[in-house]
Design an enzyme around this catalytic site. Structure first.
Site, mmCIF file in Angstrom:
data_model
loop_
_atom_site.group_PDB
_atom_site.id
_atom_site.type_symbol
_atom_site.label_atom_id
_atom_site.label_comp_id
_atom_site.label_asym_id
_atom_site.label_seq_id
_atom_site.Cartn_x
_atom_site.Cartn_y
_atom_site.Cartn_z
ATOM 1 N N TYR A 54 -7.610 -46.050 20.212
ATOM 2 C CA TYR A 54 -8.701 -46.833 20.788
ATOM 3 C C TYR A 54 -9.352 -47.703 19.715
ATOM 4 C CZ TYR A 54 -12.965 -48.081 23.208
ATOM 5 O OH TYR A 54 -13.990 -48.786 23.780
ATOM 6 N N TRP A 63 -11.027 -52.127 19.079
ATOM 7 C CA TRP A 63 -11.017 -53.517 19.523
ATOM 8 C C TRP A 63 -9.932 -54.339 18.849
ATOM 9 C CZ3 TRP A 63 -14.947 -56.699 22.160
ATOM 10 C CH2 TRP A 63 -15.725 -55.942 23.033
#
Length: 761
Positions: free
Chosen positions: A113, A115
């Site tokens: 996980y 960005w």
């Protein structure tokens, strides 16, 4: 003689831009010419891409290199040995193969996980997931930290998240149609810099400033309040009580829309009985709410009257669902909007995320950008994303999730790319213990983040400016040709090249690459995207023209308006809920029998918290994206004595002998950190605010011998690693209780801004 700079286009999660370098390597950045309000976060780029914390060569933790794989408490404290790429890839491939052979693919966690890049091809999570799908699969993660609680709740009560997130009314629609916006959790303009995948035209801040609509903001923080708004400085974590008090007022005054509730909703009778106290003997009146949330009962009744007097939009920020019982403010806000009967009307009804992300309220097209095909994961095992520490610490333990009873598998190898759980996760001391459990931790990273420092093998990855890509957000006006501006630093490689090297060693190179180079993948992805639009009659240039131009305007495509169609005829256009209508009482959720998430919106006080008298809000930073850019100029310029600033009210500061600019120690039963005090009336008394994203810097705690503190000010050493509820298992890291004291001891030098100890092989 001056040299003309060659400006090349690129993009980031905080906006599209152009970049150029001088002969001495100095990087210059300027915003995309179409951007009317560029993000100040572009100012972090120049100081970040060549920072001394960049990972330059493959590196292996000495204990793992010499002693082999296995659980250990040494991760995060040992030196690393730099090795060749062949050595590193051989060792990683060997451990991947061993783990698959001895324990099965379920023993590999590839949730990854984070960005990562705004580029659609060099998106680290996508690359990693595609790779693991070609070698038999992996244990995955589901949902996100941003609004993961809502991702589970909303399909039950309104059918999907898309109706609220991707098809939200634009600010222009709100300006034209809305009389009153009621914003639970605020409308923080700082968040309007950011959108996943990027945003070319930042229009939200100007639109909000010039909205011309009455706005009532419910938040304990003044910077959540746009100029000209009414501020209701609520006690943190009590929004549901206020929502119920407003709903009770609407009900008892007859200002609810009974026709809409009967035609478009189900379960209002159950909710109404709860509001009136028919079952528990407690009416959720304005007076009851006032005693909990700190807003006067008269003000609650007056706000309810304003809401009923015209077109009203109820919006709930994502921050409110990142708490214990985080489903409740979202569900109660939806119920409040349903009672007003305006869901599906332009500028009315319910919104989720206005002020939380730049693309919520933007008027750009809703069009999926080019994407990398990931294939299928043969392993069905997954965890809710915020349960990573539980996964590693408690193999074999059962837990509830969305009506299922699941079991944590035993993870032997963690493979992470493009993300930093030591930013996103809570109770970082517990996470450190969890990262000591696997046999092997492999991290592909651009910088020496805390996650990289807790790895066994660190593989240096390029940043976006060191490669080619295409970039666009889910609601963007342009697709950006992201040109390579810089040569890769040191021996850094693209994630695609790293994984292709592993794929070759594991015999799946052709399956992973499909025989394409990165440029060939860009052409392939773009032309597939283009062909779909051309088939719809849009004029989209071929790749070569797009690349030379630097961008292409994304065409307007017909927008779905699912709630508008539903409102017009619920029978012909039902929602994807069991009843086909908005579920103010969900028989499905009720059947799960979770005391922390009953079948209708309810006031559920947080569990008795330890930690201190001050309520900490760990909100998103204004000077970076999460932890990205923390070493950049904008982020560093906001530090206080080199630490992350903590905002504290003058009354609370005076009671503790704290002056503005002082170094303070923030602590509770979970941990401690140092921060720099900012004494301000922008926070409610009894509340302190410490933004997330300061790079985790664990060092010995001089006050608690044998324990650690974060010397830099990361609030996630203070937030509890507990789920929002048994329904969603979402992140609940927005709030904590703490004490703050003046710190008069020697202030330790920061270690996070330097690489860890490195040795040659």
């Amino acid at each position: 003689m001056t040299t003309e700079r060659t400006w090349l286009p690129s993009s980031s999660h905080w906006g599209a831009f152009r970049a150029a370098t001088d002969p001495d390597g100095t990087l210059h950045v300027e915003p995309h010419p179409a951007d009317p309000a560029p993000s100040p976060l572009l100012g972090n780029l120049a100081g970040t891409v060549r920072h001394r914390t960049r990972v330059r060569r493959p590196a292996i933790r000495r204990g793992w290199l010499e002693g082999g794989p296995g659980p250990t408490g040494a991760r995060g404290s040992e030196e690393f040995v730099e090795v060749s790429w062949d050595t590193a890839l051989d060792l990683v491939a060997e451990q991947l193969e061993r783990t698959r052979r001895e324990h099965g693919n379920e023993a590999i966690f590839g949730g990854s996980y984070g960005w990562s890049s705004a580029g659609r091809f060099h998106h680290a999570q996508s690359q990693l997931h595609r790779f693991h799908n070609t070698i038999g699969g992996y244990t995955a993660s589901r949902n996100n930290y941003s609004f993961g609680t809502s991702q589970v709740l909303l399909p039950h009560v309104i059918g999907s998240t898309d109706a609220l997130l991707q098809h939200a009314d634009s600010w222009q629609t709100i300006r034209e149609h809305t009389d009153l916006v009621v914003a639970f959790g605020g409308l923080a303009t700082k968040n309007l810099s950011i959108a996943s995948g990027g945003i070319t035209r930042h229009t939200g801040s100007a639109a909000l400033r010039d909205l011309g609509t009455d706005v009532a903001v419910i938040s304990p923080l003044a910077d959540d309040v746009p100029p000209g708004s009414s501020w209701y400085p609520i006690a943190p974590g009590t929004d549901v009580a206020l929502q119920l008090g407003l709903a009770h007022t609407l009900l008892t005054s007859g200002h609810h829309d009974q026709d809409f509730l009967e035609r478009c909703c189900t379960g209002f009778d159950v909710f109404a009985d709860y509001l009136l106290g028919e079952r528990d003997g407690t009416a959720k009146s304005a007076e009851w709410a006032a005693g909990i949330c700190g807003i006067d009962a008269a003000d609650i009744r007056a706000l309810a009257a304003r809401m009923a007097a015209g077109r009203t939009l109820i919006t709930v920020s994502w921050s409110l669902q990142r708490t214990e019982h985080g489903e409740q403010p979202v569900w109660a806000g939806l119920a409040l909007a349903a009672m007003l009967g305006q869901i599906g009307l332009p500028g009315g009804g319910f919104g989720h995320g206005y002020g939380s992300m730049a693309d919520i309220g933007d008027d750009a097209p809703v069009l999926r950008p080019p994407t990398l095909p990931l294939g299928r994961n043969p392993v069905s095992t997954f965890i809710p994303v915020a349960r990573i520490a539980d996964l590693l610490l408690n193999p074999g333990q059962q837990y509830d999730y969305d009506g299922q009873r699941l079991t944590y598998p035993e993870i032997r190898l963690v493979h992470w790319a493009g993300g930093n759980p030591f930013h996103h996760h809570q109770d970082l001391n517990r996470l450190r213990r969890a990262f000591g459990r696997p046999d092997t931790v492999v991290v592909q990273e651009t910088h020496w983040t805390a996650t990289a420092r807790h790895a066994d093998v660190v593989l240096p990855a390029t940043v976006a400016l060191e490669r080619e890509d295409v970039g666009a957000g889910r609601r963007d006006s342009h697709l950006i040709a992201m040109h390579q501006v810089l040569d890769p630093i040191g021996e850094a490689r693209d994630d695609y090249d790293i994984l292709a090297g592993l794929a070759r060693r594991l015999g799946v190179h052709e399956e992973f690459t499909e025989g394409r180079s990165p440029r060939e993948w860009l052409v392939h992805m773009y032309e597939q995207w283009r062909s779909g639009l051309v088939a719809q009659g849009h004029d989209i240039p071929p790749f070569a023209e797009f690349w030379a131009a630097g961008d292409v305007r994304i065409p307007d495509v017909p927008r779905r308006a699912p709630l508008v169609a539903f409102r017009s005829d619920p029978q012909q256009n039902p929602l994807r809920t069991p009843s086909g209508r908005i579920e103010l009482f969900s028989a499905t959720i009720d059947s799960f029998g979770h005391p922390d998430c009953p079948g209708h919106p309810a006031w559920l006080p947080a569990r008795q918290r330890r930690g201190g008298p001050l309520h900490l809000i760990a909100n998103q930073p204004s000077t970076r994206l999460h932890g990205q850019g923390d070493v950049g100029a904008v982020s560093q310029g906001a530090k206080v004595a080199g630490r992350e600033p903590i905002r504290i009210h003058p009354q609370d500061a005076a009671a503790r002998g704290i002056s503005d600019g002082a170094v303070v120690r923030v602590f509770n039963h979970l941990g401690a950190c140092l921060a720099g005090a900012r004494v301000t009336e922008d926070v409610r008394p009894g509340v302190v605010a410490l933004a997330t994203g300061a790079w985790f810097d664990p060092q010995p705690d001089p006050v608690r011998p044998g324990e650690t503190l974060c010397a830099h000010g990361n609030p996630n050493v203070l937030t509890a690693d507990v789920p929002s509820s048994r329904l969603s298992q979402g992140c609940a890291g927005q709030h904590a209780h703490v004490e703050v004291e003046r710190y008069d001891g020697p202030v330790p030098a920061l270690r996070c801004s330097e690489p860890p100890p490195l040795a040659d092989s």
